[in-house]
Design an enzyme around this catalytic site. Sequence first.
Site, short mmCIF file in Angstrom:
data_model
loop_
_atom_site.label_atom_id
_atom_site.label_comp_id
_atom_site.label_asym_id
_atom_site.label_seq_id
_atom_site.Cartn_x
_atom_site.Cartn_y
_atom_site.Cartn_z
N HIS A 1 50.68 38.27 35.29
CA HIS A 1 51.38 38.17 36.56
C HIS A 1 51.86 39.54 37.00
CE1 HIS A 1 50.93 33.95 35.90
NE2 HIS A 1 51.48 34.10 34.72
N THR A 2 51.15 40.09 37.96
CA THR A 2 51.25 41.48 38.37
C THR A 2 50.99 41.50 39.87
OG1 THR A 2 50.49 42.16 36.19
CG2 THR A 2 50.18 43.76 37.92
#
Length: 547
Positions: A348-349
């Site tokens: 999750h970026t």
Amino acid sequence: MVVTNHPLASAAGAEMMAAGGNAVDAAVASLFTLTVVEPMMVGILGGGFAHLRLPDGSHTVLEGQGRCPIAAGPTSFTPDPDAAPGSLDAIGRRNSVGRAAVATPGNLMAWCQLLERHGTMSLADVTEPAIRHAQRGFAATRYLADCVADCAADLALDPEISRVFMPHGAPLTAGTRVVNAAYAETLRLIVRQGPDALYQGELGGALADDMRRHQAYLSTDDLRQYRTNDMEVLRSMYRGFEIIGPPPPCSGPLHIGQMLNILEGFDVAELGFASTEGVHLLAEVLKIAFADRAAATADPDFVAVPVARLLSTDYAAERRALIDAKRAQVWSAGVAAGLTAGQGEGAHTTHLTVADRDGRIVSATQTINSLFGARYMVPGTGMIPNNYLYVFNPRPGLANSLAPGKRVTSSMAPLIVLKDGRPRFALGLPGGLRIFSSAMQAVVNLIDHGMSLQEAVEAPRVWTQGYSLELEPAIDAAVADALVARGHDISRVANVGGGMCAIGFDDDGDMEGAACWRADGTPIGVSGGMARPGVRFLPEAVRAPAR
């Protein structure tokens, strides 16, 4: 052109461009805005890489990765004996949720330095949209609402973060107005004091005091000693195109170059996109890259990464010759570092790609690692810390084990691709371990399969690191069955990696932006007279001198 994974962040960047700013002004404004509107993905207490091409054609990388705190080390966490193969889970989830999981952050320092060195606008200017949205609120997208629901059990344990994202004790829903007034005040403090507010001042004191109260590792000494790095880019070639990106501890461009070297010996176009033969080849090349990454890629200040060997044509030929076109194989590393790295990394970026009329390009991937990072807020500040210590292996004696001051190894791949010295496209995406494989597939889609930029960004992806072969839904069922017959263990997943943000450049200097369905990605372009450099073409009556 500004392409980010949220329309309000893209709008913030376009606003800077429309006000006369350049691509760096736009990128930094978009990043600060993303910390508000995509808070589950990125924050000022995170880390990342910003890859910048300047108008003179030079490239540089500003690295602001997280670092292991001084007080943490190889035995700080106890590996969970019941975790799945390849997992980096520790007992009690201490390395993934809560204060103990937080690494020294680099994003705020890196963004401020990027603006100071290459931007034209003030910190007050570029943070104004973020402050506005934090103070007044914004409508939650379905994507944000789904992420809150996924993490609800952890978020509910912290009163600060649950107050914002779980009003009335339940996860917010799409359309709910999200307000984080404490974070707006934090950003105003940063405008007044710059990054020193965190690394030398009261924000850092609040963060470190909270750590101390919870017997965690990060201290004011870690913050005071933190430094970013200016890095030379890593370059590789594929069918006449030059692939440029950050070097280790960013592993993405290194292993993209390695995989493309192997693929160059095959007629990938003839195999066809998403065919049995094409997917099988991609899977085998991915397994080769992941075997080598696990053995040898980490912070080069601590581990000797064999970059030249991994990118050599001789090594590519050696590995290529071992591929069986009809049978899936189990691959071990072909390079030796005498160590083994971990396989875990938060998926999750966020990523943005920005370009201006003068030739500046920013391809930046930034993160707080897992969804909502360490899943709490620093009391009174609205800041969500990273959980970057989850990227390190909790077992001692390995390439990616924890060590004081060690930089986080990342799969990020903020790429800029040239042909004959001129930019052709720039792209990147979030997705943890799936980032560099997805970026590589986009490059192959553009070069070998002749896709348009939008097609390449949205095309179905595949992924494996040596266990199950993940296929997105659009991969044909007959292809999946044929891959099973070749020995692949198939897993159907909703998506591989996250939302890709890309810009294409034509011979006339015009740009095309593309984002995909895997996030809230939105391209916004600024065209017309303001977007054109050079002479203004005025009507003759206006241009002629008075007589």
